[in-house]
Motif scaffolding. Structure first.
Motif, mmCIF file in Angstrom:
data_model
loop_
_atom_site.group_PDB
_atom_site.id
_atom_site.type_symbol
_atom_site.label_atom_id
_atom_site.label_comp_id
_atom_site.label_asym_id
_atom_site.label_seq_id
_atom_site.Cartn_x
_atom_site.Cartn_y
_atom_site.Cartn_z
ATOM 1 N N THR A 95 0.960 -1.236 0.163
ATOM 2 C CA THR A 95 0.172 -0.056 -0.149
ATOM 3 C C THR A 95 0.844 1.259 -0.060
ATOM 4 O O THR A 95 0.213 2.312 -0.330
ATOM 5 N N SER A 118 -7.131 -10.019 -3.477
ATOM 6 C CA SER A 118 -8.191 -10.880 -2.848
ATOM 7 C C SER A 118 -7.683 -11.265 -1.532
ATOM 8 O O SER A 118 -8.364 -11.800 -0.822
ATOM 9 N N MET A 119 -6.347 -10.926 -1.111
ATOM 10 C CA MET A 119 -5.766 -11.396 0.210
ATOM 11 C C MET A 119 -5.104 -10.383 0.815
ATOM 12 O O MET A 119 -4.872 -10.283 2.086
ATOM 13 N N ILE A 120 -5.549 -9.095 0.350
ATOM 14 C CA ILE A 120 -4.873 -7.952 1.077
ATOM 15 C C ILE A 120 -6.099 -7.195 1.535
ATOM 16 O O ILE A 120 -6.906 -6.521 0.491
ATOM 17 N N PRO A 121 -6.419 -6.942 2.795
ATOM 18 C CA PRO A 121 -7.855 -6.102 3.212
ATOM 19 C C PRO A 121 -7.696 -4.829 2.555
ATOM 20 O O PRO A 121 -8.759 -4.484 1.915
ATOM 21 N N PRO A 122 -6.729 -4.041 2.601
ATOM 22 C CA PRO A 122 -6.571 -2.730 2.100
ATOM 23 C C PRO A 122 -6.299 -2.396 0.727
ATOM 24 O O PRO A 122 -5.340 -2.173 0.134
ATOM 25 N N TRP A 123 -7.048 -3.327 -0.139
ATOM 26 C CA TRP A 123 -6.559 -3.601 -1.697
ATOM 27 C C TRP A 123 -6.560 -2.638 -2.390
ATOM 28 O O TRP A 123 -5.739 -2.458 -3.585
ATOM 29 N N GLN A 124 -7.610 -1.444 -2.396
ATOM 30 C CA GLN A 124 -7.663 -0.616 -3.220
ATOM 31 C C GLN A 124 -6.346 0.285 -3.127
ATOM 32 O O GLN A 124 -5.994 0.875 -4.264
ATOM 33 N N HIS A 167 -8.243 -17.212 4.066
ATOM 34 C CA HIS A 167 -8.018 -15.872 4.155
ATOM 35 C C HIS A 167 -8.433 -14.950 2.660
ATOM 36 O O HIS A 167 -7.608 -13.914 2.584
ATOM 37 N N THR A 169 -10.657 -13.512 -0.114
ATOM 38 C CA THR A 169 -11.886 -12.535 -0.541
ATOM 39 C C THR A 169 -12.187 -12.145 -1.991
ATOM 40 O O THR A 169 -11.380 -11.067 -2.169
ATOM 41 N N ARG A 171 -12.817 -9.979 -5.017
ATOM 42 C CA ARG A 171 -13.009 -8.475 -4.907
ATOM 43 C C ARG A 171 -14.287 -8.189 -6.048
ATOM 44 O O ARG A 171 -13.837 -7.907 -7.164
#
Length: 209
Positions: A95, A118-124, A167, A169, A171
């Motif tokens: 990030t 898909s594995m990084i919570p703050p992906w944007q 873990h 998710t 997107r």
């Protein structure tokens, strides 16, 4: 991430090759110019970087990952492939990273993000940072899980439960976000959803200087 991958890293490539679809197609589509610098964000075990370095022998390759455990596996893979002189690795948060500090260069001609968002919570913010680190005329290539819109609902449900164990998710707004962030960065963007929406393949291209 180190806790998650301390043991998984040893079987990661063998267990993922059947459902991380589109990675090799992304590599073939890079088409970098001679002497290009190619960065993979979230390089994991180094599997993609080794393939990229072999496919484009005239290019310099770089990889970063936040997990020290994964980087240990990547370094071993790069060494076994005899590519330690062409692939440089560094630990960093995707990030926000400084390529000049990490690799001694200001930016890259190609940046790859393969099944990492898909594995990084703050992906944007990862996408924003990647776009910021492209050279003029450079391009960002992303492949990840799609919304599986063209597949049976039972398949999507089963896949979601399976991915959650690791873990991961998907997107589902990845295409829209890629277009939006590319526009903000002044880049063109094209998006495909192959395998009936199983995957998303997005390419953002910066204008030439």
């Amino acid at each position: 991430m180190d806790r998650i991958y301390r043991h998984q890293r040893h079987i990661y490539d063998a267990s993922r090759k059947f459902y991380l679809l589109g990675r090799d197609g992304l590599i073939e589509g890079l088409e970098p110019p001679p002497g290009a610098a190619i960065l993979e964000i979230g390089c994991g075990t180094g599997r993609n970087l080794v393939k990229i370095a072999r496919r484009y022998p005239g290019c310099d390759c770089y990889g970063l990952d936040v997990s020290a455990e994964m980087l240990a596996t990547a370094r071993a893979s790069v060494s076994r492939a005899g590519l330690a002189d062409r692939i440089r690795l560094a630990q960093a948060d995707a990030t926000g990273f400084d390529p000049q500090v990490l690799f001694g260069r200001p930016g890259f001609d190609r940046i790859v993000i393969s099944y990492a968002l898909s594995m990084i919570p703050p992906w944007q913010p990862v996408v924003t940072e990647a776009l910021r680190r492209l050279n003029a005329g450079g391009s960002l290539h992303v492949v990840d899980f799609g919304d599986q819109a063209g597949l049976p609902g039972a398949f999507k449900s089963l896949l979601s439960r399976w991915l959650a164990l690791f873990h991961v998710t998907p997107r589902e707004d990845l295409p829209a976000v890629m277009r939006q962030l590319s526009q903000v960065a002044g880049a063109g963007c094209r998006v495909a959803t192959p395998y009936r929406g199983y995957a998303v393949h997005a390419v953002a291209e910066m204008p030439r200087g």
